[in-house]
Design an enzyme around this catalytic site. Sequence first.
Site, PDB file in Angstrom:
ATOM      1  N   SER A 254       0.837  -1.192   0.000  1.00 46.82           N
ATOM      2  CA  SER A 254       0.000   0.000   0.000  1.00 46.82           C
ATOM      3  C   SER A 254       0.867   1.235   0.000  1.00 46.82           C
ATOM      4  O   SER A 254       2.017   1.202   0.417  1.00 46.82           O
ATOM      5  CB  SER A 254      -0.921  -0.001   1.208  1.00 46.82           C
ATOM      6  OG  SER A 254      -0.218   0.487   2.323  1.00 46.82           O
ATOM      7  N   LYS A 255       0.278   2.300  -0.508  1.00 49.79           N
ATOM      8  CA  LYS A 255       1.006   3.560  -0.645  1.00 49.79           C
ATOM      9  C   LYS A 255       1.596   4.026   0.671  1.00 49.79           C
ATOM     10  O   LYS A 255       2.650   4.618   0.706  1.00 49.79           O
ATOM     11  CB  LYS A 255       0.045   4.631  -1.170  1.00 49.79           C
ATOM     12  CG  LYS A 255       0.285   4.959  -2.642  1.00 49.79           C
ATOM     13  CD  LYS A 255      -0.531   6.136  -3.057  1.00 49.79           C
ATOM     14  CE  LYS A 255      -1.839   5.678  -3.684  1.00 49.79           C
ATOM     15  NZ  LYS A 255      -2.709   6.762  -4.108  1.00 49.79           N
ATOM     16  N   ARG A 256       0.884   3.732   1.734  1.00 44.40           N
ATOM     17  CA  ARG A 256       1.336   4.213   3.041  1.00 44.40           C
ATOM     18  C   ARG A 256       2.673   3.611   3.451  1.00 44.40           C
ATOM     19  O   ARG A 256       3.455   4.229   4.150  1.00 44.40           O
ATOM     20  CB  ARG A 256       0.277   3.920   4.117  1.00 44.40           C
ATOM     21  CG  ARG A 256      -0.500   5.144   4.516  1.00 44.40           C
ATOM     22  CD  ARG A 256      -1.656   4.796   5.399  1.00 44.40           C
ATOM     23  NE  ARG A 256      -2.636   3.981   4.688  1.00 44.40           N
ATOM     24  CZ  ARG A 256      -3.062   2.802   5.108  1.00 44.40           C
ATOM     25  NH1 ARG A 256      -2.623   2.289   6.214  1.00 44.40           N
ATOM     26  NH2 ARG A 256      -3.950   2.123   4.403  1.00 44.40           N
ATOM     27  N   GLY A 258       5.174   2.843   1.505  1.00 47.65           N
ATOM     28  CA  GLY A 258       6.298   3.131   0.612  1.00 47.65           C
ATOM     29  C   GLY A 258       5.796   3.230  -0.807  1.00 47.65           C
ATOM     30  O   GLY A 258       4.597   3.340  -1.045  1.00 47.65           O
TER      31      GLY A 258
END
Length: 478
Positions: A254-256, A258
Amino acid sequence: MNQKIRLRFAPSPTGFLHVGNLRTALFGYLLSKSLNGDFILRLEDTDQKREVTGALESLIKIMDWIGIKFSEGPHLGGDFGPYIQTERLAIYHDLSEQLIKEGKAYRCFCTSERLDAMRENQQAQKLAPRYDRACRDLSPEESEIKMIAGEKFVIRQKMPLDGEVKVFDELRGEIIFSAADLDDQVLIKSDGVPTYQFANIVDDHLMEITHVTRGDEWIPSFPKNVLLYDAFGWTAPKFFHLPLILNKGGGKLSKRQGDVFVEDYRAKGYLPEAIVNFCALLGWHPKSDQEFFTLQELEKEFSVSGMGVSPAVFDLEKLDFYNSYYLRQKTNQELLELCRHYLPNNFEEEFLLGVVSLAKDRLKKISDITELSGFFFELPNYDSSLLVWKTLSVSDSISNLRELKVILENKSFAWNKESLEELVFSWIKENDKKNGDYLWPLRVALSGEKNSPSPFEIAAVLGREESLNRINFSFTKI
Ligand code: GLU
């Protein structure tokens, strides 16, 4: 006649390219190569709320950078176009009408208020959210009348009410679903635009796609896809659902946590060779224990038999490992071109070549060059304590440097790594000194850094004048 093998990559233009989608594209491309088939790009832009302008252009650019080549697509044309779904709305309209006429799909006039109330009710009863099929049994006449009266509707696929639906995944074998669990899914939304589930199947058929590679998140809707092929009387392509890509902790990428976009990796200085090598091994196992594969090698080696279904792990250290490897394969000139953007432009070419050649073995990504080479362009303001090796004092270190300076300044020799090394080592030996007492302070005087290449390598790149200047400067650290 043998059927022509055709695969496609069918991304939605929702922004940058997710690494998971790159893996899907890469596997489709490699599979098409291994089967001697074509690889087609199709843009699935029916979810216009999520569309990002410029996404197609950046997608084409990044695929080009990676080296994946298409034989047809929105940018190339071809015999099966248009390759952008919103340019194919008439096709979906006609085919959905055909299904209605044949009694395999129906218009649903339920309002969103009714559907919301129905869902709340289902939730309260802890039932799975599912359309209650209120419009399924409207007669063709009733349905026509409502449509002509201008009532809004969606078109839904009629699912079997009971029994089993058997589907076949090339990697997993047969998967059996219970028809009772299948929703009468929407094929055409109220604005006349098809859903992914409809447009994707129609296009795969009309574009004569023979093999589909897609993420395993599509397995739950797989039976509905197969039922749609059946409803039309079409033969379904072979499906390969690729395993999930997890992060190292076992969670979803997930974007969170990395970067998840290929463009992020490009911007940071990862090479396409490394990204390709890394992604190819996310769900494919070579026959031998070969670890490094160029795209050309993969095009030859990739085969269905090496494809697996167990989740693949996105391990950034592994990506760094491949990237360092491919950076080391570059000539100094190639490396300089890659690094140039990060380097000052007021230095001579030969100097810059020397700088990158020394950083080569320590680069994990191109952007690391800034940190690894900064001291060549400007001596950092280091603390005098850094000059000290083990038990030596600052003044001892400086007096050692004074001794070295005398030799370096007065002896006549060619200023290169080998001669410098030869000169200093033999002087140390002849005078019965210890290497560390001289080499450490010399390296720090030249680099101002705790870690750096050897003093001889640095001095050779800096040149005589700058090296002697830096040694002189160290004398002010007393
Ligand atoms: N547009 C779909 C996606 O981006 C395509 C999935 C498929 O390959 O069928 O996930």
